[in-house]
Design a protein around this motif. Structure first.
Motif: not given
Length: 444
Positions: A224-248
């Motif tokens: 409902s507010e910008v700050r709460s939406a930013l905090r919720k999106s940030k924390n959810r992104a931290g709970q859905k981490l994926m590992h990506v292989e990098l070349c060199d």
């Protein structure tokens, strides 16, 4: 507490026609004995109100009532500079628990326990300069100004949120996200109709977080507010981490094709120093993942959510050199221009297939295999409008002898460190003329 009034005999007589309680009758009887002393006096009736418009509403509502503009006025462009407040914050400089008395309150303006001792309430010496300091602080405030953002902290377009950093996700218990950085990819206003609330406004935030070492995640959240939406999106992104292989530790392992919805992305592996040549959303994802060199071409829809999902699908579906070697049963050999195109084996399977075991119709082209039998269409450049004219043909004939001059000069500077001819070793004078100033600078 009982109320008391002063009144005349006529007013008392008017009470007789009313239905009064026992307590009210007693008051009237007591007043009858003293009414003869007040016959020459008029009744004193005055309305008093302890509340007003100014102490009922907070400051924000008062400012809104003074500076607000109607919806019709907003549509006509009125009230663009209304948001500024030309007032002073009289509460600035005041701290809860600190006042004129200057008393030490444990748990309010002082810790409850200091070391091993329990702090008790005590009187501190008064500060005679306190009022002067507060007045000086309020007078030096001036007008409210918009905070300027550092150019390094700005987003894709000025001061807007997309592209800006909002810090690492919040810690979960004892687990902290050290080295993580979260970037906003999309911030927009959405509306939803409900039967009981009507049309309600919410804010949708799409963000991506990563540690720059192959660990990343993204999330879409609303609030409902910008700050709460930013905090919720940030924390959810931290709970859905994926590992990506990098070349060199700087690029992807191979070219790949990925798609989501009507969005198609062709990603190409690039050498070190090439940089990120791609959509700004893909470049932001690459920075938080740790990819430094890459080229990506988008075809079809450029919907931001489709781009993010398609690119993450491509990153997760890519295979390492060893996985490719095991899947095909062949060696993976790499040719690089910087190494003189000398073949270099980067991966070998446990069991290599013999030539007679390979079917004749099997596709052995590496780029076509990793792209899923797709070929990127490289469109020809559209010729300029002056192509084929008499002046342009004359220009091409004059520049024919110098058409590769820039490439040749760059190649000479790379391999020999100077501009020279193939006869420079035999005839040292076969070098470009250098001015005296250039020679002096080289000697110095």
């Amino acid at each position: 507490m009982a109320g008391r009034i002063l009144c005349t005999n006529s007013l008392i007589k008017s009470f007789t026609g009313l239905t009064l309680s026992n307590s009210a009758r007693n008051v009237v009887k007591r007043v009858e004995g003293t009414a003869t002393l007040l016959q020459n006096h008029l009744p004193c009736l005055s309305a008093s109100r302890n509340t007003s418009f100014f102490n009922k509403l907070p400051a924000t509502e008062l400012w809104k009532g003074v500076t607000s503009v109607s919806n019709a006025g907003k549509k006509r462009g009125r009230g663009k500079g209304v948001g500024r407040k030309i007032a002073k914050d009289l509460n600035k400089g005041q701290v809860i628990g600190v006042g004129r008395a200057n008393i030490l309150w444990p748990g309010l303006n002082a810790p409850i326990i200091r070391g091993k001792e329990l702090v008790t309430q005590q009187q501190l010496p008064k500060d005679p300069e306190r009022e002067k300091k507060l007045i000086k602080l309020r007078d030096s405030m001036g007008f409210f100004r918009v905070l300027r953002i550092n150019p390094m902290d700005r987003g894709w377009s000025g001061s807007k949120m997309p592209g800006r950093s909002i810090g690492p996700p919040d810690a979960v218990g004892e687990d902290t996200f050290e080295g993580f950085d979260t970037r906003v990819l999309e911030l927009k206003t959405v509306f939803i109709m409900k039967g009981n609330l009507g049309r309600t406004r919410r804010f949708s935030v799409l963000s991506v977080t990563g540690n720059g070492q192959g660990l990343a995640g993204f999330s879409l959240s609303k609030g409902s507010e910008v700050r709460s939406a930013l905090r919720k999106s940030k924390n959810r992104a931290g709970q859905k981490l994926m590992h990506v292989e990098l070349c060199d530790n700087h690029t992807v392992f191979h070219d790949f094709f990925c798609a989501f919805g009507k969005t198609k992305i062709f990603v190409s592996k690039k050498p070190e120093g090439h940089g990120l040549v791609c959509h700004r959303a893909i470049a932001t994802i690459c920075k938080v993942v740790g990819i430094k060199n890459l080229h990506a071409k988008i075809e079809g829809s450029t919907n931001l959510q489709n781009i993010v999902k398609a690119f993450f699908i491509g990153l997760l579906q890519q295979k390492t050199h060893q996985e490719l070697a095991e899947a095909k049963g062949l060696h993976v050999v790499e040719f690089r221009k910087e190494n003189g195109n000398i073949p270099h084996v980067v991966a070998s399977p446990h069991s290599v297939r013999k030539p007679e075991e390979i079917p004749s119709n099997e596709n052995l082209d590496f780029s076509q295999y990793v792209m899923g039998d797709r070929i990127v269409l490289k469109k020809k450049k559209f010729p300029p409008f002056y192509h084929g004219t008499k002046g342009h043909d004359l220009y091409l004939r004059k520049r024919e002898n110098l058409r590769n001059q820039v490439k040749v000069r760059l190649d000479m500077l790379t391999h020999y460190g100077e501009l020279r001819s193939f006869q420079t070793d035999k005839y040292p004078e076969c070098r470009p003329y250098k001015h005296k100033k250039e020679v002096d600078e080289a000697d110095a």
